[in-house]
Design an enzyme around this catalytic site. Structure first.
Site, mmCIF file in Angstrom:
data_model
loop_
_atom_site.group_PDB
_atom_site.id
_atom_site.type_symbol
_atom_site.label_atom_id
_atom_site.label_comp_id
_atom_site.label_asym_id
_atom_site.label_seq_id
_atom_site.Cartn_x
_atom_site.Cartn_y
_atom_site.Cartn_z
ATOM 1 N N ARG A 210 48.845 55.577 -40.438
ATOM 2 C CA ARG A 210 49.677 56.785 -40.328
ATOM 3 C C ARG A 210 49.005 57.843 -39.463
ATOM 4 N NH1 ARG A 210 49.781 57.258 -46.741
ATOM 5 N NH2 ARG A 210 49.447 55.033 -46.435
ATOM 6 N N LYS B 270 37.285 48.272 -47.384
ATOM 7 C CA LYS B 270 38.079 47.308 -48.138
ATOM 8 C C LYS B 270 37.170 46.274 -48.805
ATOM 9 C CE LYS B 270 42.162 47.172 -45.085
ATOM 10 N NZ LYS B 270 43.201 47.604 -46.028
HETATM 11 N N1 BES Z 1 46.509 47.806 -42.786
HETATM 12 C C1 BES Z 1 46.615 48.231 -44.127
HETATM 13 C C2 BES Z 1 47.886 47.765 -44.817
HETATM 14 C C3 BES Z 1 48.043 46.286 -45.027
HETATM 15 C C4 BES Z 1 47.711 45.724 -46.244
HETATM 16 C C5 BES Z 1 48.579 45.472 -44.053
HETATM 17 C C6 BES Z 1 47.898 44.368 -46.453
HETATM 18 C C7 BES Z 1 48.750 44.128 -44.250
HETATM 19 C C8 BES Z 1 48.412 43.571 -45.467
HETATM 20 C C9 BES Z 1 46.598 49.758 -44.194
HETATM 21 O O1 BES Z 1 45.890 50.415 -43.199
HETATM 22 C C10 BES Z 1 45.992 50.124 -45.493
HETATM 23 O O2 BES Z 1 44.868 49.803 -45.700
HETATM 24 N N2 BES Z 1 46.761 50.785 -46.338
HETATM 25 C C11 BES Z 1 46.314 51.175 -47.623
HETATM 26 C C12 BES Z 1 46.830 52.571 -47.874
HETATM 27 C C13 BES Z 1 46.241 53.215 -49.094
HETATM 28 C C14 BES Z 1 44.762 53.493 -48.903
HETATM 29 C C15 BES Z 1 46.988 54.506 -49.359
HETATM 30 C C16 BES Z 1 46.886 50.200 -48.632
HETATM 31 O O3 BES Z 1 48.020 49.776 -48.490
HETATM 32 O O4 BES Z 1 46.144 49.845 -49.559
HETATM 33 ZN ZN ZN Z 2 43.823 50.614 -43.676
#
Ligand code: BES
Ligand code: ZN
Ligand code: ZN
Length: 502
Positions: free
Chosen positions: A354, A280
């Site tokens: 997931r 990230k």
């Molecule tokens: N933990 C994150 C989702 C999240 C984002 C929670 C902001 C709280 C605040 C999750 O694991 C994630 O990173 N999801 C990605 C999925 C994508 C790569 C398909 C996302 O939402 O960007």
């Molecule tokens: Zn994630």
């Protein structure tokens, strides 16, 4: 600590340093108020006029009292106009209670007496109104202060709140229930607010074990080696990049009746989500200690129901892991095999929630054959963007279970909003080289929903609701009963209400 008690004595006779009054819109000066004014502040009516205090929602008038033996301040708080939506009245009241707690704290009150408002406006009975008042007050007083060394930064709210009412039995019972739910919610918040190097998978597993021991719940835990041996390739695959052992924790509450339905609660427990190799950007990583909010809610719920004893069996399952990059980490392009035998291509290691939920859901289905299953997860940024901080995303194809969850959400204040969960979105997670892919294809866009359809592969035919709390778990603004920064403990109030009213 905020302690909450009840008393039958008239409010003017309470031995409190602060007397508080909820005031209906445009009715600030009732008969009762006249006698109050007579005793404490004869010019009250004019003061209200001068200050233009009309009982608007969350408006506050603080009136100092001088010359009285112990009463130092009166606080008037507007209830605002009645809303046509019955649940909104209760939600507005929660915000008013939050405002009261903050106002009383600001004037350094030590003992605050407040008369409960008439129940009619809220569509609940006295027990529940007392419960909501006490619960909300305790949520308002929460603060994470483990790491403040400067006493000046000690924002803990400490006073006694006396709920004045002549039916002390109903009010006492309401306060008792509220104590249990608030303690659980605030405990979840404490874990979520804790730094990720403190609230690690082994730490949370140990916390769950403590709860299980104290409240007589069945507790099972699997470490990384066992997770691997059991074929939980999702959880193991996410944890592979981290030096800490992942944990798969199961807690069981049995109500004593064999024929009672069994409800499975599954909570995402990523104690820190860096994204893994699909790392990230820095500002998206900042709050990623909150990625175990689902697991925290589920474990805390077990603490509450072990005391409140609903007439259903409940099993809580939490896959706990870090998601970190390293030379051993799962790579984009890798294929993982889950507990139910299905495989997924990992195109993005940041879609890890997931992957760990897939194993936990499969395990719940196989070993508990639950009558209903609900998972709760900070799963997608897409959900947070779609709904913002005030509503949790609900996805389900089971009308009956959705309705149950939606009603509990309205009653409890942990509000949810349904997203379209239609089969049209299903092909989004197709893969050419595995059963499914862990990210939705670009053309389908709806990231919250396609994540839900990924999970659907692991629930068989069990009635199932998926709750995405990415927007609601952390940093919720404008609600006086939360802090503007930090964890909300979303899910605990919802689950406790759902299970108690099953
Ligand atoms: N933990 C994150 C989702 C999240 C984002 C929670 C902001 C709280 C605040 C999750 O694991 C994630 O990173 N999801 C990605 C999925 C994508 C790569 C398909 C996302 O939402 O960007
Ligand atoms: Zn994630
Ligand atoms: Zn995550």
């Amino acid at each position: 600590m905020l302690t909450i008690t009840t008393s039958k004595k008239a409010i003017a006779e309470q031995s409190a340093d602060c007397l508080a009054f909820f005031v209906e819109k445009d009715a600030p000066f009732s008969k009762e108020m006249q006698s109050m004014a007579h005793t404490f502040f004869p010019d009250l009516h004019n003061l209200m006029k001068d200050r233009e205090f009309k009982g608007d929602a969350k408006s506050v008038l603080i009136v100092p009292v001088s010359g009285h033996a112990h009463v130092k301040n009166l606080i008037f708080i507007g209830l605002g106009e009645k809303d046509a939506d019955k649940y909104m009245n209760l939600e507005a009241y929660r915000r008013v209670v939050g405002t009261l707690v903050r106002s009383a704290d600001r004037i350094n009150a030590k003992k605050v007496a407040v008369e409960l408002p008439a129940v009619k406006r809220f569509g609940v009975d006295l027990h529940d109104l007392a419960k909501e008042t006490a619960l909300t007050a305790k949520l308002s007083a929460y603060y994470f202060h483990d790491f403040h060394s400067d006493k000046k930064h000690h924002y803990t709210i400490e006073f006694e709140l006396i709920l004045v009412h002549d039916d002390s039995k109903a009010v006492t019972a309401g306060i008792k229930e509220a104590d249990v739910i608030a303690d659980a919610t605030n405990l979840a918040r404490h874990w979520i607010d804790s730094p990720p190097s403190v609230a690690t998978p082994p730490h949370l597993a140990a916390e769950a074990k403590k709860i299980a021991k104290k409240y007589d719940l069945k507790y099972t835990v699997f470490n990384e080696k066992q997770v691997n041996e059991m074929g939980m390739g999702g959880l193991a695959g996410v944890s592979r990049g981290s030096d800490r052992d992942c944990q798969f924790v199961i807690m069981e509450y049995h109500c004593g009746k064999k024929t009672a339905p069994t409800i499975a609660l599954v909570g995402k427990g990523i104690t820190f989500d860096s994204g893994g190799l699909s790392i990230k950007p820095a500002d998206s990583m900042e709050a990623m200690k909150d990625d175990m909010s689902g697991a925290a809610a589920v474990i805390a719920t077990m603490q509450a129901i072990a005391q409140l004893k609903p007439k259903v069996n409940v099993v809580a399952l939490t896959p706990l892991s870090e998601n970190l990059p390293s030379g051993k980490a799962t790579m984009p392009g890798d294929i993982l095999r889950f507990y139910n035998g299905k495989t997924a291509e990992v195109k993005n290691t940041d879609a890890e929630g997931r992957l760990v939920l897939a194993d936990a859901l499969s395990y719940a289905v196989k070993h508990y054959k639950p009558d209903a299953m609900i998972d709760i997860a900070t799963l997608t940024g897409a959900c947070a963007y779609a709904l913002g901080p005030f509503f949790t995303g609900l996805m389900s194809q089971d009308k009956e279970l959705s309705k149950k969850v939606q009603e509990a959400a309205e009653r409890s204040g942990d509000r949810v909003w349904p997203l379209p969960f239609h089969d049209d979105y299903k092909p989004a997670i197709k893969s050419t080289i595995a059963d499914i892919c862990n990210i939705g294809s670009r053309t389908y866009r709806a990231g919250a929903i396609t994540a839900g359809f990924f999970l659907q592969n692991f629930v068989d035919d069990v009635p199932w609701v998926h709750l995405d709390i990415a927007g609601t778990a952390f940093d919720v603004p404008d609600l006086p009963y939360y802090r503007p920064a930090g964890a909300t403990g979303v899910g605990v109030r919802l689950f406790v209400d759902l299970l108690m009213n099953w």
